[in-house]
Design a protein around this motif. Structure first.
Motif, PDB file in Angstrom:
ATOM      1  N   LEU A  13       0.851  -1.190   0.000  1.00 50.09           N
ATOM      2  CA  LEU A  13       0.000   0.000   0.000  1.00 50.09           C
ATOM      3  C   LEU A  13       0.890   1.243   0.000  1.00 50.09           C
ATOM      4  CD1 LEU A  13      -2.651  -0.990   2.705  1.00 50.09           C
ATOM      5  CD2 LEU A  13      -2.589  -1.572   0.271  1.00 50.09           C
ATOM      6  N   GLN A  14       0.589   2.177  -0.900  1.00 45.51           N
ATOM      7  CA  GLN A  14       1.421   3.374  -1.000  1.00 45.51           C
ATOM      8  C   GLN A  14       0.569   4.625  -1.192  1.00 45.51           C
ATOM      9  OE1 GLN A  14       4.293   2.584  -4.155  1.00 45.51           O
ATOM     10  NE2 GLN A  14       5.706   1.645  -2.714  1.00 45.51           N
ATOM     11  N   ASP A  15       1.224   5.765  -0.977  1.00 41.07           N
ATOM     12  CA  ASP A  15       0.659   7.083  -1.269  1.00 41.07           C
ATOM     13  C   ASP A  15      -0.727   7.254  -0.629  1.00 41.07           C
ATOM     14  OD1 ASP A  15       2.997   7.545  -2.765  1.00 41.07           O
ATOM     15  OD2 ASP A  15       2.103   6.608  -4.528  1.00 41.07           O
ATOM     16  N   ASP A  16      -1.683   7.758  -1.399  1.00 31.62           N
ATOM     17  CA  ASP A  16      -3.009   8.048  -0.836  1.00 31.62           C
ATOM     18  C   ASP A  16      -3.722   6.789  -0.349  1.00 31.62           C
ATOM     19  OD1 ASP A  16      -2.626  10.706  -1.345  1.00 31.62           O
ATOM     20  OD2 ASP A  16      -3.837  10.748  -3.179  1.00 31.62           O
ATOM     21  N   VAL A  17      -3.395   5.648  -0.958  1.00 34.29           N
ATOM     22  CA  VAL A  17      -4.048   4.389  -0.559  1.00 34.29           C
ATOM     23  C   VAL A  17      -3.659   4.012   0.870  1.00 34.29           C
ATOM     24  CG1 VAL A  17      -4.238   1.915  -1.041  1.00 34.29           C
ATOM     25  CG2 VAL A  17      -4.221   3.561  -2.936  1.00 34.29           C
ATOM     26  N   VAL A  18      -2.372   4.098   1.169  1.00 34.99           N
ATOM     27  CA  VAL A  18      -1.943   3.740   2.529  1.00 34.99           C
ATOM     28  C   VAL A  18      -2.359   4.810   3.530  1.00 34.99           C
ATOM     29  CG1 VAL A  18       0.409   4.738   2.576  1.00 34.99           C
ATOM     30  CG2 VAL A  18      -0.089   2.630   3.820  1.00 34.99           C
ATOM     31  N   LYS A  23      -5.474   5.914   8.242  1.00 35.19           N
ATOM     32  CA  LYS A  23      -6.402   6.839   8.905  1.00 35.19           C
ATOM     33  C   LYS A  23      -7.705   6.136   9.272  1.00 35.19           C
ATOM     34  CE  LYS A  23      -6.812  11.114   7.518  1.00 35.19           C
ATOM     35  NZ  LYS A  23      -6.984  12.292   6.627  1.00 35.19           N
ATOM     36  N   ASN A  24      -8.235   5.331   8.354  1.00 39.15           N
ATOM     37  CA  ASN A  24      -9.454   4.575   8.663  1.00 39.15           C
ATOM     38  C   ASN A  24      -9.223   3.613   9.823  1.00 39.15           C
ATOM     39  OD1 ASN A  24     -11.632   5.394   6.970  1.00 39.15           O
ATOM     40  ND2 ASN A  24     -10.598   4.481   5.209  1.00 39.15           N
ATOM     41  N   THR A 223      -7.700  -2.097   2.219  1.00 37.56           N
ATOM     42  CA  THR A 223      -7.944  -0.736   1.756  1.00 37.56           C
ATOM     43  C   THR A 223      -9.403  -0.335   1.960  1.00 37.56           C
ATOM     44  OG1 THR A 223      -8.390  -1.524  -0.494  1.00 37.56           O
ATOM     45  CG2 THR A 223      -6.112  -0.913   0.026  1.00 37.56           C
ATOM     46  N   GLN A 224     -10.226  -1.269   2.424  1.00 39.70           N
ATOM     47  CA  GLN A 224     -11.656  -1.014   2.580  1.00 39.70           C
ATOM     48  C   GLN A 224     -12.007  -0.853   4.062  1.00 39.70           C
ATOM     49  OE1 GLN A 224     -13.614  -0.658  -0.166  1.00 39.70           O
ATOM     50  NE2 GLN A 224     -11.714  -0.969  -1.332  1.00 39.70           N
ATOM     51  N   ARG A 225     -12.651   0.256   4.395  1.00 41.73           N
ATOM     52  CA  ARG A 225     -12.998   0.513   5.797  1.00 41.73           C
ATOM     53  C   ARG A 225     -13.857  -0.609   6.382  1.00 41.73           C
ATOM     54  NH1 ARG A 225     -13.325   5.155   9.263  1.00 41.73           N
ATOM     55  NH2 ARG A 225     -14.917   4.874  10.874  1.00 41.73           N
ATOM     56  N   LYS A 226     -14.812  -1.113   5.611  1.00 40.34           N
ATOM     57  CA  LYS A 226     -15.690  -2.158   6.140  1.00 40.34           C
ATOM     58  C   LYS A 226     -14.901  -3.430   6.462  1.00 40.34           C
ATOM     59  CE  LYS A 226     -17.089  -4.020   1.614  1.00 40.34           C
ATOM     60  NZ  LYS A 226     -18.232  -4.371   0.740  1.00 40.34           N
ATOM     61  N   ASN A 227     -13.880  -3.736   5.651  1.00 36.96           N
ATOM     62  CA  ASN A 227     -13.060  -4.914   5.933  1.00 36.96           C
ATOM     63  C   ASN A 227     -12.137  -4.679   7.123  1.00 36.96           C
ATOM     64  OD1 ASN A 227     -14.216  -6.294   3.808  1.00 36.96           O
ATOM     65  ND2 ASN A 227     -12.622  -5.738   2.351  1.00 36.96           N
ATOM     66  N   LEU A 228     -11.621  -3.467   7.242  1.00 34.89           N
ATOM     67  CA  LEU A 228     -10.817  -3.125   8.419  1.00 34.89           C
ATOM     68  C   LEU A 228     -11.633  -3.322   9.688  1.00 34.89           C
ATOM     69  CD1 LEU A 228      -9.099   0.123   7.078  1.00 34.89           C
ATOM     70  CD2 LEU A 228      -7.911  -1.992   7.686  1.00 34.89           C
TER      71      LEU A 228
END
Length: 267
Positions: A13-18, A23-24, A223-228
């Motif tokens: 995961l990089q840049d805006d994705v990470v 943050k999430n 990368t998905q809030r629901k999965n986090l």
């Protein structure tokens, strides 16, 4: 000090994705973040942590030293660069990411450099990653077992890495599982899905719960809030002895991470 049983991985995961993932995760209650020099995302992780406004003392940040920086001359300067990128004065855990290919730098030299970094206050704990039983013994011989906070290894239902796990347990070295979901392959396993249905859980929750109940720390990424959020709930799932026994049968020594020229002679 102990390492958290549950954290966030940031591999690939990089840049805006990470930034969004971290943050999430922090917003949802994650407090352990795992990164590495070679991921080339330490600066983005540091930015996300700063934007989150979570107090530094609440966090457990792990980074890993890349093979080019394993020498006594290079390790501390490289770690200082990592700290600058992460916008912190220290990390909670620093690992040797991979053993030096061809033993170009001895395990002892790197472990002694890590101890020096710890004494200098750059890292609270030190450890190893992708170490075999032989390499673990070299690390123990160099600095003593009490200095080794964890061995982070590939470990999932299809690669249960029992020889390394048993050796680590005998020596008292905690194990951290990476690639716990087997690149997602284990999510479609019929045994896993059956256990998930039984507990009204997701396959990911079942696998993460299995790993934690086996005594391993886990660092899944998403990368998905629901999965986090869903993954976080794995800490509440309790598998029974039959579930654990069924997952034990899935071991097929299916190693997914073994980079040519980098991987040691696996157990």
């Amino acid at each position: 000090m102990t390492i958290p049983a549950f954290g966030l991985g940031t591999f690939r995961l990089q840049d805006d994705v990470v930034i969004a993932s971290v943050k999430n995760a922090l917003d949802l209650g994650y407090r352990a973040i795992d990164t590495a020099q070679i991921y080339q995302n330490e600066a983005a992780v540091g930015e996300a942590i700063e934007q989150s406004n979570v107090a530094r003392e609440e966090l457990f940040i792990t980074t890993k030293i890349w093979i080019e920086n394993l020498s006594s001359a290079a390790l501390i300067p490289s770690l200082q660069q990592s700290l600058a990128k992460l916008r912190t004065d220290y990390v909670d855990l620093t690992l040797i990411h991979w053993p030096s290919p061809g033993a170009a730098v001895s395990v002892a030299e790197t472990m002694h450099a890590l101890v020096e970094a710890k004494r200098a206050g750059l890292t609270r704990q030190i450890g190893i990653s992708n170490f075999t039983t032989e390499l673990m013994q070299q690390a123990i011989d160099a600095v003593g077992v009490d200095e080794i906070a964890t061995n982070q290894i590939e470990l999932h239902p299809y690669l249960q890495n029992r020889k390394v796990v048993e050796f680590a347990r005998q020596k008292g070295i905690p194990v951290t599982s990476y690639m716990t979901l087997a690149y997602g392959k284990a999510l479609s396993d019929e045994v896993i899905k059956s256990i998930a249905n039984k507990h009204q859980a997701t396959p990911a929750q079942v696998i993460l719960a299995w790993a934690m109940q086996s005594g391993y720390a886990v660092i899944p990424s998403s990368t998905q809030r629901k999965n986090l959020q869903s993954n976080l709930q794995a800490q509440l799932l309790k598998l029974d002895a039959q579930d654990m026994a069924e997952i034990a049968t899935l071991d097929s020594h299916d190693r997914l991470v073994s980079p040519e020229g980098l991987a040691p002679d696996w157990d």
